[in-house]
Scaffold this motif. Structure first.
Motif, short mmCIF file in Angstrom:
data_model
loop_
_atom_site.label_atom_id
_atom_site.label_comp_id
_atom_site.label_asym_id
_atom_site.label_seq_id
_atom_site.Cartn_x
_atom_site.Cartn_y
_atom_site.Cartn_z
N VAL A 52 0.84 -1.21 0.00
CA VAL A 52 0.00 0.00 0.00
C VAL A 52 0.87 1.25 0.00
CG1 VAL A 52 -1.68 1.35 1.36
CG2 VAL A 52 -2.00 -1.12 1.04
N SER A 53 2.07 1.16 0.58
CA SER A 53 2.94 2.34 0.65
C SER A 53 3.42 2.78 -0.73
CB SER A 53 4.14 2.07 1.55
OG SER A 53 4.95 1.04 1.02
N LEU A 54 3.29 1.93 -1.75
CA LEU A 54 3.63 2.36 -3.11
C LEU A 54 2.63 3.37 -3.64
CD1 LEU A 54 4.64 -1.06 -4.74
CD2 LEU A 54 6.16 0.80 -4.03
N VAL A 55 1.45 3.42 -3.02
CA VAL A 55 0.41 4.38 -3.43
C VAL A 55 0.25 5.48 -2.38
CG1 VAL A 55 -2.04 4.63 -4.04
CG2 VAL A 55 -0.79 2.55 -4.68
N TYR A 56 0.26 5.08 -1.12
CA TYR A 56 0.14 6.03 0.00
C TYR A 56 1.46 6.00 0.77
CZ TYR A 56 -4.87 5.80 -0.98
OH TYR A 56 -6.10 5.86 -1.58
N PRO A 57 2.39 6.92 0.48
CA PRO A 57 3.76 6.83 1.01
C PRO A 57 3.85 6.84 2.53
CG PRO A 57 3.66 8.39 -0.81
CD PRO A 57 2.24 8.03 -0.48
N GLY A 58 2.84 7.37 3.21
CA GLY A 58 2.90 7.40 4.67
C GLY A 58 2.51 6.10 5.33
N ARG A 268 -3.45 -3.00 -6.16
CA ARG A 268 -3.70 -4.33 -6.69
C ARG A 268 -2.78 -4.65 -7.87
NH1 ARG A 268 -5.16 -7.59 -3.23
NH2 ARG A 268 -5.45 -9.05 -4.98
N ALA A 269 -2.37 -3.66 -8.63
CA ALA A 269 -1.39 -3.90 -9.69
C ALA A 269 -0.09 -4.42 -9.08
CB ALA A 269 -1.14 -2.64 -10.50
N ALA A 270 0.36 -3.75 -8.02
CA ALA A 270 1.58 -4.18 -7.34
C ALA A 270 1.40 -5.57 -6.73
CB ALA A 270 1.96 -3.16 -6.27
N THR A 271 0.25 -5.81 -6.14
CA THR A 271 -0.03 -7.11 -5.53
C THR A 271 0.00 -8.21 -6.58
OG1 THR A 271 -1.40 -6.09 -3.81
CG2 THR A 271 -1.74 -8.43 -4.22
N ALA A 333 15.05 0.81 -8.48
CA ALA A 333 15.30 2.23 -8.27
C ALA A 333 14.12 3.10 -8.68
CB ALA A 333 16.56 2.65 -9.04
N SER A 334 13.36 2.65 -9.68
CA SER A 334 12.17 3.39 -10.14
C SER A 334 10.95 2.50 -10.02
CB SER A 334 12.34 3.84 -11.59
OG SER A 334 13.45 4.70 -11.74
N ARG A 335 9.84 3.08 -9.61
CA ARG A 335 8.59 2.32 -9.55
C ARG A 335 8.00 2.25 -10.96
NH1 ARG A 335 2.74 4.15 -7.22
NH2 ARG A 335 2.75 5.05 -9.31
N VAL A 336 7.87 1.04 -11.49
CA VAL A 336 7.28 0.85 -12.82
C VAL A 336 6.26 -0.28 -12.69
CG1 VAL A 336 7.68 0.35 -15.25
CG2 VAL A 336 9.47 1.51 -13.91
N LEU A 337 5.01 0.09 -12.54
CA LEU A 337 3.94 -0.89 -12.34
C LEU A 337 3.18 -1.14 -13.64
CD1 LEU A 337 2.48 0.32 -8.91
CD2 LEU A 337 4.40 -1.25 -9.35
N LEU A 338 2.63 -2.32 -13.77
CA LEU A 338 1.76 -2.59 -14.90
C LEU A 338 0.51 -1.73 -14.80
CD1 LEU A 338 2.00 -6.49 -15.20
CD2 LEU A 338 3.40 -4.73 -16.29
N LYS A 339 -0.14 -1.53 -15.93
CA LYS A 339 -1.26 -0.60 -16.02
C LYS A 339 -2.60 -1.33 -16.08
CE LYS A 339 1.48 2.95 -16.12
NZ LYS A 339 1.58 3.86 -14.94
N ARG A 340 -3.60 -0.71 -15.52
CA ARG A 340 -4.95 -1.27 -15.55
C ARG A 340 -5.53 -1.13 -16.96
NH1 ARG A 340 -9.40 1.91 -12.04
NH2 ARG A 340 -8.09 3.54 -12.96
N ALA A 341 -5.89 -2.26 -17.55
CA ALA A 341 -6.50 -2.24 -18.88
C ALA A 341 -8.01 -2.35 -18.81
CB ALA A 341 -5.95 -3.39 -19.73
#
Length: 476
Positions: A52-58, A268-271, A333-341
């Motif tokens: 979740v921290s990948l979306v909500y950094p806190g 959910r993409a990250a999951t 080093a960079s966040r690169v997540l798959l995209k919701r289609a």
């Protein structure tokens, strides 16, 4: 009711720990010894919300912080029952307090996404390979074979069987050393895991606070605690009518937290990327993906940082493999997540949702392979099937949200019968609305599909149905 020292500590000056948001947690010497034991200290290095921290950094708070919050709630609840002369023996109260404190001691990094995969992680593994234990079962081992076992024997009148009976009430009859009655076990278990319980009272507020969203804090926890009572007809928790509105707000807050935080589409993409990585590493042959021989169960005692380092090291010898692409996108080093289609719930895509929801994880992987073949034809180039992900509600459903309300006249009514909000959520299945079926693909694939199809969501429904028809329902 006999007052144990921890409840008395609520009312007098003792050593306290401060946790957000401005909560003082009473610490008796025996509780401090439990908290300072290695199995509990390890929880300080395990994130409560993981990806979740990948979306909500806190949202980087720990399972230890949450465990202390649940422990504090257990004292408030027992204090509430002491004013009602609830007949709980000291050993039952102690078992409940210890259960509240150690209920998450068996967690490991990214535990819930991994558990949601069920047996799919060892579907093709050698039979001798150790499976992943449920985190509740790991607690049993911790209570019997760690420093916490020594603490229980020295400081507490309850034992491991008492605590585990509350954590896993269905096993009570098989625990020969349990001192608690069946009714005490059933009631105290409902206080820790039920439609409204001390666990949810903590994590909804805490997760909402650290995520920086208001949804899980728009209810009155003090009102709920003061309104909780013993069900007049069954050994389980109920709530008096004065707490109805607060309970209704809590149920709705939980619904929104699942919709906007726990099942946020980027979370959910990250999951899905993490689950697909682990499945590939443990199950797939070299022709599908790089072959790695590793024992995921051996990582269960690692911290978040060490677990991630182990994962990255395990895939580092690959060269531009799809699995390495997924791992680097999550933890590089960079966040690169798959995209919701595309995404579907029971209303926007009922047929797809009914077809894919609560399927075994291995089946979703096979279906995604069929979908990858369809999409490859559509875009005119081969797409690696490891990078086409179908995310769907897992087999396990969320628990019932329909707690009983005790009216002023003594009548017993389910919350859904007195609350229109709770009624909708209870009768139309919570999971089917907040947990959606989604398809995630690389960014360039999504762009190519959008270029060819103005209504990609509708077209994806056709492709998913076609892919599902090509997927066998049994392991081959």
């Amino acid at each position: 009711m006999t007052t144990i020292p921890e409840i008395a500590a609520l009312r007098r000056g003792v050593s306290r720990l401060r946790i957000p948001p401005s909560i003082d947690v009473p610490m008796t010497e025996r509780v401090r010894r439990l908290v300072d034991a290695p199995p509990m200290r390890r929880l300080a290095s395990i994130s409560q919300l993981g990806l979740v921290s990948l979306v909500y950094p806190g949202a980087t708070h720990s399972r230890l912080e949450h465990s202390l919050g649940v422990y504090a709630n257990s004292l408030r609840l027992l204090d509430q029952f002491s004013s009602l002369d609830a007949p709980f023996a000291a050993s039952a109260q102690e078992a409940f307090v210890v259960a509240a404190l150690v209920h998450d001691a068996g967690h490991w990094p990214f535990c819930h996404p991994i558990e949601d995969m069920g047996d799919s992680l060892r579907r093709r593994s050698a039979p001798a390979r150790q499976g992943i234990l449920k985190h509740e079962d790991r607690v049993a081992a911790i209570l019997c074979h760690s420093e916490i076992a020594d603490c229980l024997q020295r400081d507490w009148s309850c034992n491991a069987d008492d605590v585990m009976s509350i954590l896993r009430p269905q096993t009570h009859a098989k625990r020969p050393h349990c001192q608690l009655s069946g009714s005490d076990v059933a009631f105290l278990a409902s206080c820790l895991s039920g439609p409204i319980d001390i666990d949810k009272l903590d994590y909804l507020q805490r997760d909402s606070l650290h995520s920086g969203v208001p949804y899980g804090r728009n209810f009155d926890p003090d009102r709920i605690i003061s309104a909780l009572c013993i069900h007049p007809n069954q050994p389980r928790l109920a709530i008096s009518e004065k707490g109805r509105t607060a309970a209704e707000m809590m149920v709705f807050g939980r619904y929104v937290m699942f919709s906007e935080v726990y099942w946020h589409h980027t979370v959910r993409a990250a999951t899905a990327m993490l689950q697909r990585t682990l499945f590939a590493m443990q199950n797939e042959t070299a022709s599908d993906c790089m072959q790695l021989d590793f024992d995921l169960a051996s990582w269960c005692d690692l911290s978040d940082a060490d677990w991630i380092a182990s994962l990255r090291s395990a895939v580092a010898h690959g060269s531009d493999t799809p699995v390495q692409t997924l791992v680097d996108g999550l933890f590089g080093a960079s966040r690169v997540l798959l995209k919701r289609a595309a995404e579907f719930n029971v209303e926007s895509g009922g047929r797809v949702h009914a077809t894919l929801a609560r399927r075994p994880y291995w089946w979703l992987v096979e279906c995604s392979r069929a979908l990858a073949r369809i999409l490859s034809f559509e875009v005119g180039t081969d797409i690696d099937p490891t990078l086409i992900l179908i995310d769907a509600p897992p087999v396990k459903l969320e628990v019932d949200i329909n707690i009983d309300v005790i009216t002023r006249t003594g009548d017993v009514m389910p919350l859904g019968d007195v609350s229109p909000v709770a009624s909708v959520l209870a009768n139309r299945q919570f999971d089917n609305h907040v947990k959606r079926v989604r398809v995630f693909v690389p960014a360039d694939v999504r762009e190519a599909l959008l270029h060819s199809h103005s209504n990609l969501n509708r077209k994806m429904q056709e492709w998913l149905v076609q892919a599902a028809e090509q997927t066998q329902d049994t392991v081959v």
